[in-house]
Write an enzyme that holds these catalytic residues in place. Structure first.
Site, mmCIF file in Angstrom:
data_model
loop_
_atom_site.group_PDB
_atom_site.id
_atom_site.type_symbol
_atom_site.label_atom_id
_atom_site.label_comp_id
_atom_site.label_asym_id
_atom_site.label_seq_id
_atom_site.Cartn_x
_atom_site.Cartn_y
_atom_site.Cartn_z
ATOM 1 C CB SER A 110 34.407 42.986 37.944
ATOM 2 O OG SER A 110 35.422 42.344 37.230
ATOM 3 C CG HIS A 111 33.270 41.383 34.102
ATOM 4 N ND1 HIS A 111 33.708 40.938 35.336
ATOM 5 C CD2 HIS A 111 32.191 40.645 33.798
ATOM 6 C CE1 HIS A 111 32.932 39.963 35.747
ATOM 7 N NE2 HIS A 111 31.996 39.760 34.832
ATOM 8 C CG ASP A 167 38.185 43.597 34.513
ATOM 9 O OD1 ASP A 167 39.327 43.999 34.797
ATOM 10 O OD2 ASP A 167 37.449 43.006 35.334
ATOM 11 C CG ASP A 203 37.994 45.147 38.709
ATOM 12 O OD1 ASP A 203 37.846 44.655 37.573
ATOM 13 O OD2 ASP A 203 37.995 44.448 39.740
ATOM 14 C CG ASP A 236 39.985 41.889 38.436
ATOM 15 O OD1 ASP A 236 39.424 42.291 37.391
ATOM 16 O OD2 ASP A 236 39.361 41.376 39.387
ATOM 17 N NE ARG A 237 36.724 39.043 34.645
ATOM 18 C CZ ARG A 237 35.591 38.470 34.292
ATOM 19 N NH1 ARG A 237 35.175 38.529 33.046
ATOM 20 N NH2 ARG A 237 34.867 37.831 35.187
ATOM 21 C CE LYS A 284 39.562 38.255 37.958
ATOM 22 N NZ LYS A 284 38.702 37.396 38.769
HETATM 23 C C1 G1P Z 1 33.175 35.177 37.011
HETATM 24 C C2 G1P Z 1 34.235 34.247 36.470
HETATM 25 C C3 G1P Z 1 35.197 33.859 37.565
HETATM 26 C C4 G1P Z 1 35.776 35.124 38.199
HETATM 27 C C5 G1P Z 1 34.653 36.042 38.650
HETATM 28 C C6 G1P Z 1 35.182 37.375 39.157
HETATM 29 O O1 G1P Z 1 32.458 34.527 38.016
HETATM 30 O O2 G1P Z 1 33.673 33.100 35.896
HETATM 31 O O3 G1P Z 1 36.210 33.055 37.039
HETATM 32 O O4 G1P Z 1 36.566 34.802 39.307
HETATM 33 O O5 G1P Z 1 33.782 36.313 37.553
HETATM 34 O O6 G1P Z 1 35.871 38.073 38.170
HETATM 35 P P1 G1P Z 1 31.031 33.835 37.767
HETATM 36 O O7 G1P Z 1 30.132 34.901 37.191
HETATM 37 O O8 G1P Z 1 31.276 32.755 36.761
HETATM 38 O O9 G1P Z 1 30.608 33.332 39.108
HETATM 39 ZN ZN ZN Z 2 37.469 42.644 37.294
#
Ligand code: G1P
Ligand code: ZN
Length: 583
Positions: A124-125, A300, A302, A304-305, A400
């Site tokens: 992801s990010h 981000d 991938d 999705d954000r 998302k």
């Molecule tokens: C974090 C975000 C959450 C999101 C997840 C995946 O998770 O807070 O809202 O769904 O990344 O992108 P966390 O690291 O808080 O468990």
């Molecule tokens: Zn992501």
């Protein structure tokens, strides 16, 4: 045609292959250990019902981060050996997380086949590169992340695994070229189908939004637009959709060439990490010369954000989902017959709750993580949902969706400006948000992240907070000693969720302090970090009085921040005098 055999390999378990909020995320060097990825992939195949593996079609792709190309070849070979019939791969191994969800749900193969699931390769990010993070998660037939029952089974399998299966002599497939490659194994034919990464997703977006009206908005000389993909996979979708379909200028795109290391950056669309965009939008603080664009957004790694910005204006993700929900029926054709319901994650601000009350919509508060929205959507109970962590989406897929959120905002802007495109001044992002506050009130909101804290220290801090909850009079006494201008706590608990669809219960989902005036403090531990623990502190204050909704957010929240830090003894437990990131 190449004929391949199947090898059975002995292996031993690795510790810590527990999928977190969104799959297994570790340093690339961890994934590169012999058998590490293999064990997890075999554990996943073993956790799925037989018919979702044998003879099935599965998707394998991701955000293109470092190690993805190696991982794809390994997964193809293991899929072949486990009896999978065909593997679908996005060209160059690229598919955004929302596009994977769309592909599972929508794509029909040449022979009428549909995918039964997908391995998504992304962290992801989190940053990418040889010394950064890699990740893998499995999505199911509905296009959403595997539910806990499945991820628990995967984890249990990783702890007892003794063998995996692989078609070692299957040659690597060239995933840079679109087309079908066929092989023959002991159980029959096996295909690898490399397809265009964007077409299924673009088709879906065109069914949801009115591209003509967005095109008109983008064509207005008064409307200026930019999009920053932070070198993640969103770049290929941005180019297709914003430039090729909607005729935005090529110069609107920033960092839209995907890179294995995201150009050395942190591909997280927030005010800290999307610096270049933030400066371009006039929010950087420093002196800038050019007039900022009317609208800016980022994704981000991938895709999705999303982060949405107006000219010199930041839209909080909690406000964003509330505003999209409030305007969806008028501005987005997909929702024209009404919303089935709306949902947010627990730490997300209550801005959406207020919209739901005004519009008389079904409303749900779920734990953090997108998978909890999936059940509601599958049951037809929820149309739009969002998280404070820059995640917004709808029931068009089960993830998302960063580009969807941008198209939703462009649709709202196009709708509000439909008679104004040739007039004096456009309705801006800021106008839309301020109007919203004047109707629904404003939820001042901020999140403090303490990353890479010692796991033991983090646990102790949480235990301290749980203990405090036991007596509200004590808590209120302490609070009054810290700040007399903060209202009383009326409820303190650990959030627990009973899924209204399958009645499953998720416990320990974060500690909440709910105040009399609608303010909230929430503490929880991240489930996505790869090293140590991350403490997240969410601070929210509700202001109904329209004459007070224009304050600076950090000023408005200062009293609650002070209470949160002192009540939790943040510095004593963690040794940190400041958070790593404030959003
Ligand atoms: C974090 C975000 C959450 C999101 C997840 C995946 O998770 O807070 O809202 O769904 O990344 O992108 P966390 O690291 O808080 O468990
Ligand atoms: Zn992501």
């Amino acid at each position: 045609m190449v004929v391949f055999g199947i090898s059975r390999k002995e292996t031993t378990p690795f510790d810590g292959q527990k999928p977190g909020t969104s799959g297994l995320r570790k340093k690339v060097t961890v994934f590169q250990q012999p058998n590490y990825l293999h064990n997890f992939v075999q554990a996943t195949f073993n956790a799925l019902p037989d018919d979702k593996v044998k003879g099935a079609s599965i998707v394998v792709s991701g955000d293109g981060r470092y190690f993805s190309k190696d991982a794809i070849q390994i997964i193809i070979k293991m899929a072949a050996a486990n009896g999978v019939r065909r593997v679908w791969v996005g060209q160059n191994g690229l598919l955004s997380t929302p596009a994977v969800s769309a592909v599972i749900r929508e794509r029909v193969g040449a022979d009428g086949s549909k995918a039964s699931g997908a391995f998504i390769l992304t962290a992801s990010h989190n940053p990418g590169g040889p010394h950064e993070d890699f990740g893998i998660k499995y999505n199911m037939e509905n296009g959403g992340p595997a539910p806990e029952a499945v991820t628990d089974k995967i984890f249990a399998n990783t702890k007892s695994i003794k063998e995996y299966f692989i078609a070692e002599d299957l040659p690597d497939v060239d995933i840079s070229v679109i087309g079908l490659t066929s092989f023959t194994g002991p159980e029959g034919p096996f295909d690898v189908d490399v397809f265009d990464s964007t077409s299924d997703y673009v088709k879906l977006m065109k069914e949801i939004f009115d591209f003509d009206s967005i095109r008109k908005l983008l064509a207005s000389p008064k409307f200026t637009f930019c999009y920053d993909a932070l070198h993640g996979v969103a770049g290929i979708y941005a180019k297709r959709i914003f430039v090729e379909e909607l005729s935005a200028d090529e110069s609107s795109l920033m960092n839209c060439v995907p890179k294995e290391d995201f150009g050395g950056g942190h591909p997280d669309p927030n005010l800290t990490y999307a610096k270049e965009l933030v400066v371009r939008m006039g929010l950087g603080g420093g002196g800038h010369v050019d007039e900022p664009p009317e609208f800016g957004a980022a994704a981000d790694g991938d895709a999705d954000r999303n982060m949405v910005l107006g000219k010199r204006f930041f839209v909080t993700p909690s406000d964003s989902v509330a505003i999209i929900a409030a305007n969806a029926v008028q501005a987005i054709p997909y929702f024209s017959s009404g919303l089935k319901g709306v949902a947010r994650s627990m730490p997300t601000s209550a801005a959406l709750d207020v919209v739901a009350r005004h519009l008389n919509l079904k409303f749900f508060e779920v734990p953090t993580g997108w998978k909890f929205f999936g059940n509601l959507m599958d049951a037809g109970m929820c149309s739009i949902c969002g998280e404070e962590s820059f995640g917004t989406g709808s029931d068009h897929i089960r993830e998302k969706d960063g580009i969807w959120a941008v198209l939703a905002w462009l649709s709202i802007l196009a709708f509000k400006n439909k008679d104004k495109l040739h007039g004096e001044k456009l309705v801006s992002v800021e106008d839309i948000v301020r109007d919203h506050w004047s109707i629904y009130g404003r939820h001042y909101y901020t999140r403090y992240d303490y990353e890479n804290v010692d796991a033991g220290d983090a646990k102790e801090l949480m235990a301290h907070l749980v203990k405090l909850q036991a007596s509200l009079p004590d808590v209120n006494g302490m609070i009054k000693g810290i700040r007399s201008d903060v209202s009383n706590v009326v409820q303190a608990d650990e959030f627990e969720y009973k899924d209204p669809v399958d009645s499953s219960v998720s416990k320990h989902q974060g500690i909440r302090y709910l105040f009399e005036d609608g303010s909230r403090l929430v503490f929880r531990l991240s489930g996505t970090g790869s090293v140590g623990a991350t403490i997240r502190l969410y601070i929210e204050q509700y202001e109904k009085d329209p004459s007070k909704t224009g304050r600076d957010s950090q000023d408005a929240l200062a009293p609650l921040v002070e209470v949160a830090l002192k009540l939790s003894k943040m510095q004593e437990f963690t040794g940190r005098s400041a958070p790593t990131v404030i959003t």
